[in-house]
Design an enzyme around this catalytic site. Sequence first.
Site, PDB file in Angstrom:
ATOM      1  N   ASP A   9      40.761  29.857  39.921  1.00 50.86           N
ATOM      2  CA  ASP A   9      41.504  30.621  40.922  1.00 50.86           C
ATOM      3  C   ASP A   9      41.420  29.805  42.214  1.00 50.86           C
ATOM      4  OD1 ASP A   9      42.931  32.426  42.396  1.00 50.86           O
ATOM      5  OD2 ASP A   9      41.761  34.172  41.808  1.00 50.86           O
TER       6      ASP A   9
HETATM    7  C1  BGC Z   1      44.701  34.973  43.585  1.00 56.29           C
HETATM    8  C2  BGC Z   1      45.433  34.502  42.339  1.00 56.29           C
HETATM    9  C3  BGC Z   1      46.598  33.643  42.753  1.00 56.29           C
HETATM   10  C4  BGC Z   1      46.099  32.487  43.588  1.00 56.29           C
HETATM   11  C5  BGC Z   1      47.186  31.555  44.044  1.00 56.29           C
HETATM   12  C6  BGC Z   1      44.358  33.852  44.539  1.00 56.29           C
HETATM   13  O1  BGC Z   1      43.944  34.370  45.765  1.00 56.29           O
HETATM   14  O2  BGC Z   1      43.509  35.639  43.209  1.00 56.29           O
HETATM   15  O3  BGC Z   1      45.861  35.600  41.594  1.00 56.29           O
HETATM   16  O4  BGC Z   1      47.295  33.205  41.621  1.00 56.29           O
HETATM   17  O5  BGC Z   1      45.453  33.015  44.748  1.00 56.29           O
HETATM   18  O6  BGC Z   1      47.963  32.173  45.007  1.00 56.29           O
END
Ligand code: BGC
Length: 766
Positions: free
Chosen positions: A245
Site C-alpha cells: 500500500d
Molecule cells: C490506500 C489504497 C490506495 C493507495 C493509492 C492508500 O492510501 O489505502 O487503497 O490504493 O493509497 O492511492
Amino acid sequence: MTDTLNSTDATASVLDRPAEEIVADLTLEEKASLTSGADFWTTKPIERVGLPAIMLTDGPHGVRKQREGSDHLGIGDSVPATCFPPAVALGSSFDPGLLERVGIALGEESLAEGVGVLLGPGINIKRSPLCGRNFEYLSEDPLVSGVLGSALVRGLQSQGVGASLKHFAANNQESDRMRVSADIDPRPLREIYLRGFQRVVEDAQPWTVMCSYNRLNGVYTSEDPWLLSSVLRDEWGFEGLVVSDWGAVNERVTGLAAGLDLEMPSSEGRTDAELVAAVQSRALDERLLDTAARRNVELVQKAVQGARADASYDIDAHHALAREVAGASIVLLKNDDAVLPLTPGPTGVGTAVAVIGELARTPRYQGAGSSLINPTRLDNALDEIRAIASDDVPFAAGYGSEGETSDELTAEAVAAASNAETVLLFLGVPAAQESEGFDRDDIELPAAQLALAEAVVAANPRTVVVLSNGGVVRLSGLAEQVPAIVEGWLLGQAGGGAIADVLYGVVNPSARLAETIPVRLADSPAFLDFPGEASHVRYGEGLFVGYRWYDARELEVSYPFGHGLSYTTFAYTDASVTADASGLTVTVAVTNTGDRDGAEVVQVYTSLPGSTVVRAPRELKGFAKVALAAGASREVEVHVRREDLAYWDIRVDRWLVEGGSYTVEVGASSRDIRSTVSIDVDGDPAGVPLTMLSSIGEVLAHPVAGPIVMQAFSSGDGGVTGSLMADPSMFKMMASFPIGRLASFPGMPVDREQVEQLLAMANAQG
Ligand code: BGC
C-alpha cells in the site's frame, strides 16, 4: 510523471524474451530499482532492455488517473472517468454477473487512460460499522466478498488490465491504520478475514495483491513471510506480484525477503540502495531480489500485452451501466402498505410528491480519500424524479449542504410536506464524517436531520426516507415512524437516476443487505474491542462477525443480513439437497407470486448441530440472484463448495470438513428462512494423532481405537469402568479425562503399556 504504455512505444522486445532472461541481463542496481516506483503512480522503465514503465492507479470504482500534483489522498484533480457505485453498493447487488460487467467497463476506461493496473477491489471485512472505509468494502461476510471480488477481478482482467486485491490483510479500521496490530486468533483469521482473499486468489488470480498498512498479530503485513509467501503463494498458489500500500513499507529489505515485490510510491532511491547494500553484504540473498525483479518484469509484460494505443470507451454507455448497477444495488428496507412504487402524474389534491432534503439536489455519491473519482457527469435525484413524475415536484432543502438547519428551512419543508400526498425525504451521512483515514464516532444520522424528519412526519406521515450513506446508520426510532425506507448507500455518478427508477418502479428493487443494520451501535460485535489501544486491536469477538454475532447472541436487529424487499413477492417450495465429492447441491423452486417482474436472491446457510468446534448458528455458503417474470417459476440450483463447509482446525493447522448431519437453510434473508433440510456429509480424516493426553471422548470417537476401548470398558465384569460406563453422567465426566491418566488408576481394565500399544496401532491404521 514517467511516460507509460500509451505514450511510449511499448517495445515488443519485452515480450520476446522470458522474464528470467531479462532479469539475468540486469545489474544489481537495476534489479533493485525495478522493485520500487518511479514516482506516485508508475514503475521504472529500463530502456536498455526495452522495459517500459506501467501505471498503477486507483481504483476501485473508477479510474483515478491524476493529471498533476500527484497524491494518494484524493486531493489532486484527476481525469474524468465514470464513477461507478462504490463497493458498499456493489456488495448489496449480490450479483456477480453485474460486477463482472463493471470490471469490464473499468478495464476499458483503464486501457483508454493507459493504466496497466487498477488498484482494487478492496475486500476487507466490515468488522465494525464504524470503519471509515466501509463504503469501499463489499460485505461483513467472506463468501459475498470473495464471490463478488472475484467477479470484479475477472471482468477487469478480461480486458488486459490488472487488478490489485487489497488490503491484504486485516485492515478493518482506519484508526492508527499505519501501525495498529490486528490481533486475531487463527480460526477467525482464516475463516473470516482471509477467506475472501483466498477465494479471489484461487478463482481469479489477480495480477497483483496489495499488502495493507497495519500489522497482523504483531508483524507488518508488508514484511510478513507467513502471510505474503507461505499463505498467499505456497498455500493459495498466487502467481502475481505483491505491491505495498502507498507508504506501507517499514523495512524494505525485510519486506522484500518476506515476499513484497514492489514498493509504492517511489522512495527516491533510498530503499533501493538499502537493497543493493544488503545483497552486497550478503544480508539478503540475491536470488530473492531476482524473484521480485522477475515478478515486476512479468507484470510489465502482462500490461504491455493488454495495452491498446487506440483504446477508448463510450461515456454514455458507461453512464447507463452505472445507472443500471446503482438500481440493482438499492435496498428497499421497508415498504408498508405498498407506499412504493409511486405512480407518475398528478393526484388531484396538492402535489403527488414533495422532495425534501439537500441530498436530493446535491448528491453524496462516493466516499473520500484515494478512491475519489472525477465523474464524467453527475445526476441528482431531484432532477431525475422531476423527469419521471409528470407533475409539479416541489422541493425544500430542509438542511444546508454543510448540514446546517434553521427554523425557516424546517418551516419550508413542513409546508411542502403538508401539501403533498407522499413525501420523499432524503437523509444521509455528511461527507466529512466518512472517509479513508479515520473512523466514524457513531452510526447516527445528524441530529438536525432527525429533528427535520420528526417535523416532516408530523406534517405528513406518508413519508418515504431515502438514505445516502457509506456505512450503516442507526434506523431504530426513525424506522418506526415512517412507512418506507430506501437504502441508497453511495451510488456513484448515476445514482440519482437509479433512485428515481426505484421510487417509480421503473426498476424493481432486488438488492440485499451485505451487512447487518443493528438496533444500536452497542449491539455490534466489535463494540468493546474497537479501535483498540496502544496500537493493538484485539478481535475479541472471534468468529462472530456480522450476522454470525447477532444470531448467536439472539439479538434483535433493525434489518438483518440478506434482507431486501421487492415490489413483488416470491414463494419457495420443494427445497432439497444432495451431497457429492464437490460439495452440496441445493435445489429449490422459486415462484414470482406477484404481478411485477423482479429478481430474488436465494440464500443458502449451513450449520452443524452438535459440532465439536465453535460455530455460528448459520453461515452463508451460497447464493444465486434469479430474475423471474411475474407469475413465473424456476428451479434454482445453488452449489456449495465442499471447501466452504470446512473450518480451520487449530490442532493440525489446516482446513477440515467435519462429518455429520448438516442443517441447510434456504431463505430470502438470514432471518427469513423459507425451508430447512438436512444432509449427511462425510468428514475429512482429522489426522490428529492420539496421544496419552487424548481424552477418552476423543479416543472413543477414533474409528480404530474407539471400538476397542469401548469393548474393554464395557466388558461386564462389574469392574470400575463397567459401572462408570453404565452411568451417563459419570460417562460424560470421564469423556474429558486423558486416557493416559486413567490408565494409571487402580482397577482399570488396561495398563499404560497396553494403552500406548493401542494408540500406536490406532495412529498407524487410522
Ligand atoms: C490506500 C489504497 C490506495 C493507495 C493509492 C492508500 O492510501 O489505502 O487503497 O490504493 O493509497 O492511492
